[in-house]
Design a protein around this motif. Structure first.
Motif, PDB file in Angstrom:
ATOM      1  N   GLN A  96       5.355   3.255   3.053  1.00 33.02           N
ATOM      2  CA  GLN A  96       6.046   4.401   3.635  1.00 33.02           C
ATOM      3  C   GLN A  96       5.554   5.712   3.019  1.00 33.02           C
ATOM      4  O   GLN A  96       5.304   6.683   3.723  1.00 33.02           O
ATOM      5  CB  GLN A  96       7.559   4.264   3.433  1.00 33.02           C
ATOM      6  CG  GLN A  96       8.357   5.402   4.040  1.00 33.02           C
ATOM      7  CD  GLN A  96       9.832   5.267   3.744  1.00 33.02           C
ATOM      8  OE1 GLN A  96      10.253   5.510   2.616  1.00 33.02           O
ATOM      9  NE2 GLN A  96      10.604   4.877   4.746  1.00 33.02           N
ATOM     10  N   ASN A  97       5.357   5.716   1.707  1.00 32.75           N
ATOM     11  CA  ASN A  97       4.881   6.902   1.008  1.00 32.75           C
ATOM     12  C   ASN A  97       3.492   7.306   1.497  1.00 32.75           C
ATOM     13  O   ASN A  97       3.220   8.492   1.724  1.00 32.75           O
ATOM     14  CB  ASN A  97       4.899   6.641  -0.493  1.00 32.75           C
ATOM     15  CG  ASN A  97       4.602   7.857  -1.333  1.00 32.75           C
ATOM     16  OD1 ASN A  97       3.706   7.807  -2.171  1.00 32.75           O
ATOM     17  ND2 ASN A  97       5.344   8.925  -1.150  1.00 32.75           N
ATOM     18  N   ALA A  98       2.624   6.328   1.693  1.00 31.91           N
ATOM     19  CA  ALA A  98       1.278   6.617   2.207  1.00 31.91           C
ATOM     20  C   ALA A  98       1.355   7.192   3.620  1.00 31.91           C
ATOM     21  O   ALA A  98       0.693   8.188   3.935  1.00 31.91           O
ATOM     22  CB  ALA A  98       0.424   5.352   2.183  1.00 31.91           C
ATOM     23  N   ILE A  99       2.185   6.583   4.468  1.00 35.92           N
ATOM     24  CA  ILE A  99       2.320   7.050   5.852  1.00 35.92           C
ATOM     25  C   ILE A  99       2.896   8.460   5.892  1.00 35.92           C
ATOM     26  O   ILE A  99       2.370   9.341   6.591  1.00 35.92           O
ATOM     27  CB  ILE A  99       3.191   6.064   6.670  1.00 35.92           C
ATOM     28  CG1 ILE A  99       2.456   4.724   6.839  1.00 35.92           C
ATOM     29  CG2 ILE A  99       3.556   6.660   8.019  1.00 35.92           C
ATOM     30  CD1 ILE A  99       3.336   3.581   7.331  1.00 35.92           C
ATOM     31  N   GLN A 100       3.964   8.705   5.141  1.00 33.29           N
ATOM     32  CA  GLN A 100       4.620  10.024   5.147  1.00 33.29           C
ATOM     33  C   GLN A 100       3.679  11.139   4.714  1.00 33.29           C
ATOM     34  O   GLN A 100       3.787  12.263   5.186  1.00 33.29           O
ATOM     35  CB  GLN A 100       5.825  10.022   4.195  1.00 33.29           C
ATOM     36  CG  GLN A 100       7.019   9.275   4.681  1.00 33.29           C
ATOM     37  CD  GLN A 100       8.095   9.178   3.600  1.00 33.29           C
ATOM     38  OE1 GLN A 100       7.818   9.237   2.403  1.00 33.29           O
ATOM     39  NE2 GLN A 100       9.329   9.015   4.032  1.00 33.29           N
ATOM     40  N   ASN A 101       2.773  10.841   3.798  1.00 34.07           N
ATOM     41  CA  ASN A 101       1.882  11.865   3.246  1.00 34.07           C
ATOM     42  C   ASN A 101       0.479  11.816   3.832  1.00 34.07           C
ATOM     43  O   ASN A 101      -0.425  12.462   3.316  1.00 34.07           O
ATOM     44  CB  ASN A 101       1.839  11.725   1.718  1.00 34.07           C
ATOM     45  CG  ASN A 101       3.156  12.119   1.089  1.00 34.07           C
ATOM     46  OD1 ASN A 101       3.488  13.296   1.024  1.00 34.07           O
ATOM     47  ND2 ASN A 101       3.940  11.142   0.666  1.00 34.07           N
ATOM     48  N   ASP A 102       0.314  11.020   4.896  1.00 32.42           N
ATOM     49  CA  ASP A 102      -0.979  10.879   5.570  1.00 32.42           C
ATOM     50  C   ASP A 102      -2.108  10.544   4.593  1.00 32.42           C
ATOM     51  O   ASP A 102      -3.169  11.157   4.590  1.00 32.42           O
ATOM     52  CB  ASP A 102      -1.302  12.154   6.359  1.00 32.42           C
ATOM     53  CG  ASP A 102      -2.417  11.932   7.363  1.00 32.42           C
ATOM     54  OD1 ASP A 102      -2.550  10.797   7.871  1.00 32.42           O
ATOM     55  OD2 ASP A 102      -3.178  12.885   7.631  1.00 32.42           O
ATOM     56  N   ALA A 104      -4.552   7.475   2.735  1.00 32.06           N
ATOM     57  CA  ALA A 104      -5.066   6.113   2.837  1.00 32.06           C
ATOM     58  C   ALA A 104      -4.539   5.355   1.620  1.00 32.06           C
ATOM     59  O   ALA A 104      -4.428   5.919   0.530  1.00 32.06           O
ATOM     60  CB  ALA A 104      -6.589   6.111   2.848  1.00 32.06           C
ATOM     61  N   LEU A 105      -4.203   4.098   1.807  1.00 34.44           N
ATOM     62  CA  LEU A 105      -3.718   3.260   0.723  1.00 34.44           C
ATOM     63  C   LEU A 105      -4.835   2.330   0.290  1.00 34.44           C
ATOM     64  O   LEU A 105      -5.454   1.671   1.117  1.00 34.44           O
ATOM     65  CB  LEU A 105      -2.497   2.449   1.183  1.00 34.44           C
ATOM     66  CG  LEU A 105      -1.940   1.444   0.188  1.00 34.44           C
ATOM     67  CD1 LEU A 105      -1.421   2.140  -1.076  1.00 34.44           C
ATOM     68  CD2 LEU A 105      -0.837   0.616   0.833  1.00 34.44           C
ATOM     69  N   TYR A 106      -5.076   2.276  -1.011  1.00 37.02           N
ATOM     70  CA  TYR A 106      -6.075   1.368  -1.572  1.00 37.02           C
ATOM     71  C   TYR A 106      -5.310   0.293  -2.325  1.00 37.02           C
ATOM     72  O   TYR A 106      -4.694   0.547  -3.351  1.00 37.02           O
ATOM     73  CB  TYR A 106      -7.011   2.126  -2.497  1.00 37.02           C
ATOM     74  CG  TYR A 106      -8.184   1.350  -3.036  1.00 37.02           C
ATOM     75  CD1 TYR A 106      -8.577   0.116  -2.515  1.00 37.02           C
ATOM     76  CD2 TYR A 106      -8.934   1.867  -4.081  1.00 37.02           C
ATOM     77  CE1 TYR A 106      -9.670  -0.563  -3.021  1.00 37.02           C
ATOM     78  CE2 TYR A 106     -10.034   1.195  -4.594  1.00 37.02           C
ATOM     79  CZ  TYR A 106     -10.391  -0.016  -4.061  1.00 37.02           C
ATOM     80  OH  TYR A 106     -11.473  -0.695  -4.565  1.00 37.02           O
ATOM     81  N   SER A 107      -5.328  -0.919  -1.786  1.00 32.24           N
ATOM     82  CA  SER A 107      -4.606  -2.032  -2.383  1.00 32.24           C
ATOM     83  C   SER A 107      -5.408  -3.313  -2.215  1.00 32.24           C
ATOM     84  O   SER A 107      -6.191  -3.449  -1.276  1.00 32.24           O
ATOM     85  CB  SER A 107      -3.241  -2.195  -1.707  1.00 32.24           C
ATOM     86  OG  SER A 107      -2.537  -3.280  -2.264  1.00 32.24           O
ATOM     87  N   LEU A 108      -5.192  -4.242  -3.110  1.00 31.35           N
ATOM     88  CA  LEU A 108      -5.802  -5.564  -3.005  1.00 31.35           C
ATOM     89  C   LEU A 108      -4.821  -6.576  -2.414  1.00 31.35           C
ATOM     90  O   LEU A 108      -5.181  -7.729  -2.221  1.00 31.35           O
ATOM     91  CB  LEU A 108      -6.287  -6.037  -4.386  1.00 31.35           C
ATOM     92  CG  LEU A 108      -7.283  -5.118  -5.080  1.00 31.35           C
ATOM     93  CD1 LEU A 108      -7.652  -5.663  -6.457  1.00 31.35           C
ATOM     94  CD2 LEU A 108      -8.524  -4.896  -4.222  1.00 31.35           C
ATOM     95  N   ASP A 109      -3.605  -6.128  -2.143  1.00 32.51           N
ATOM     96  CA  ASP A 109      -2.579  -7.002  -1.567  1.00 32.51           C
ATOM     97  C   ASP A 109      -2.847  -7.181  -0.075  1.00 32.51           C
ATOM     98  O   ASP A 109      -2.867  -6.206   0.679  1.00 32.51           O
ATOM     99  CB  ASP A 109      -1.186  -6.422  -1.788  1.00 32.51           C
ATOM    100  CG  ASP A 109      -0.811  -6.354  -3.262  1.00 32.51           C
ATOM    101  OD1 ASP A 109      -1.390  -7.112  -4.064  1.00 32.51           O
ATOM    102  OD2 ASP A 109       0.059  -5.540  -3.601  1.00 32.51           O
TER     103      ASP A 109
END
Length: 126
Positions: A96-102, A104-109
């Protein structure tokens, strides 16, 4: 900017396979974190008395969080509709935090990769 998830930081601290990608993001000044990610990382760093690492991590730009609980319920409902189970509330908050602030999310999950198919979640694809 790229919101770097806990899984990537842990891999990075252990010289994992994604270290080069994160080094590149750090060098280009595109990395950010939030309070939830720091809360997942800092206690064990403190416990191991890695004060220099803690200091450096706390210097990473931080994105503020605004939790929209109704949106989290909707996101989790969509997950379940699409067969994406066992996504914890902290990971929903990070998405949600990534979406709200436009960001990109970097995750290995892996569940984030599944979620991007039906949510407006952008992922960093090193």
């Amino acid at each position: 900017m790229v919101l770097v998830d806990t899984s990537v930081w842990i891999d990075y601290f252990h010289n994992g396979i994604n270290s080069t990608h994160l080094d590149s993001l750090i060098d280009s000044g595109k990395v950010c974190v939030n309070d939830l990610i720091l809360t997942e990382l800092v206690p064990s760093i403190r416990h191991r008395k890695e004060t220099e690492l803690e200091h450096l991590l706390l210097q990473v730009p931080k994105v503020s969080m605004s939790i929209d609980w109704t949106s989290l319920i909707s996101m989790q409902t969509e997950n379940l509709k699409h067969g994406v189970n066992r996504v914890g509330i902290p990971d929903l908050m990070i998405a949600q935090n990534a979406i709200q602030n436009d960001l990109a999310l970097y995750s290995l999950d892996k569940h984030f990769s599944l979620m991007k198919e039906f949510l407006s979640l952008k992922l960093f694809e090193g």
